[in-house]
Design a protein around this motif. Structure first.
Motif: not given
Length: 197
Positions: A85-101, A121-132
């Motif tokens: 719906g245009g808004t991340n419903p999960f904790p923290g930033t959601l990194f989306v793997l895509t060739h169309r950045t 994973l490198a960018q996600a690791a900048e936040a303190a906590g687990d990466i899903g």
């Protein structure tokens, strides 16, 4: 130290979608049954749906996301979910793997497009906590093959789909897992596995 936790729902026969998955039917024909546990019971694409977990399913989910600081998904999952719906419903930033950045949505949506798994994973690791890592299957297989996953979480819905996309299609690694915790409800059995390294 943060952990990388890959989680996904499958059918008993190992499918993560039914046949014909795509933006109008993200889980494919019959695939809605995979996520009865998420919606609190039967639902359809036409009938509308909300996260309505309860009982053991909610206990499992709440514990799983309680340590999450960010997540990683593939572009296929992002598109099939209609970008939630245009808004991340999960904790923290959601990194989306895509060739169309260049399609990057606004920062306030909570999504960040990245070109590869290592960068995500490198960018996600900048936040303190687990990466899903939430899928799709290709992203999970890639992360497992690269030795990046500390915990694999598989929710198995009590359904046999017979066709669709398989979680481990083409995966040829031999890996040992250790059962860390199990939850069960009428809609799914959730198993948290520690990936033995």
């Amino acid at each position: 130290m943060s952990k990388v936790i890959a989680s996904i729902t499958t059918s008993v026969d190992g499918y993560i979608t039914g046949p014909g998955d795509g933006p109008e039917s993200g889980l494919g024909r019959g695939g809605e049954r995979l996520h009865y546990w998420v919606m609190g019971g039967p639902w359809t694409y036409e009938g509308g749906h909300d996260f309505a977990m309860h009982g053991p399913d909610k206990e499992f989910y709440d514990e799983l996301v309680s340590t999450m600081a960010s997540g990683v998904v593939g572009r296929g999952m992002y598109d099939a979910a209609g970008a939630w719906g245009g808004t991340n419903p999960f904790p923290g930033t959601l990194f989306v793997l895509t060739h169309r950045t260049a399609d990057q949505p606004a920062a306030e949506t909570g999504f960040r497009f990245v070109a590869d798994l290592d960068a995500a994973l490198a960018q996600a690791a900048e936040a303190a906590g687990d990466i899903g890592i939430g899928g799709g299957a290709g992203v999970i297989r890639q992360a497992l093959a690269a030795g990046k996953v500390d915990e694999l979480v598989i929710s198995t819905a009590p359904v046999i789909l017979g066709a669709g996309k398989r979680l481990f299609d083409g995966f040829d690694r031999d890996m040992n897992l250790q059962v860390a915790k199990v939850y069960s409800s009428p809609y799914a059995t959730h198993v948290r596995y520690t990936v033995m390294k």
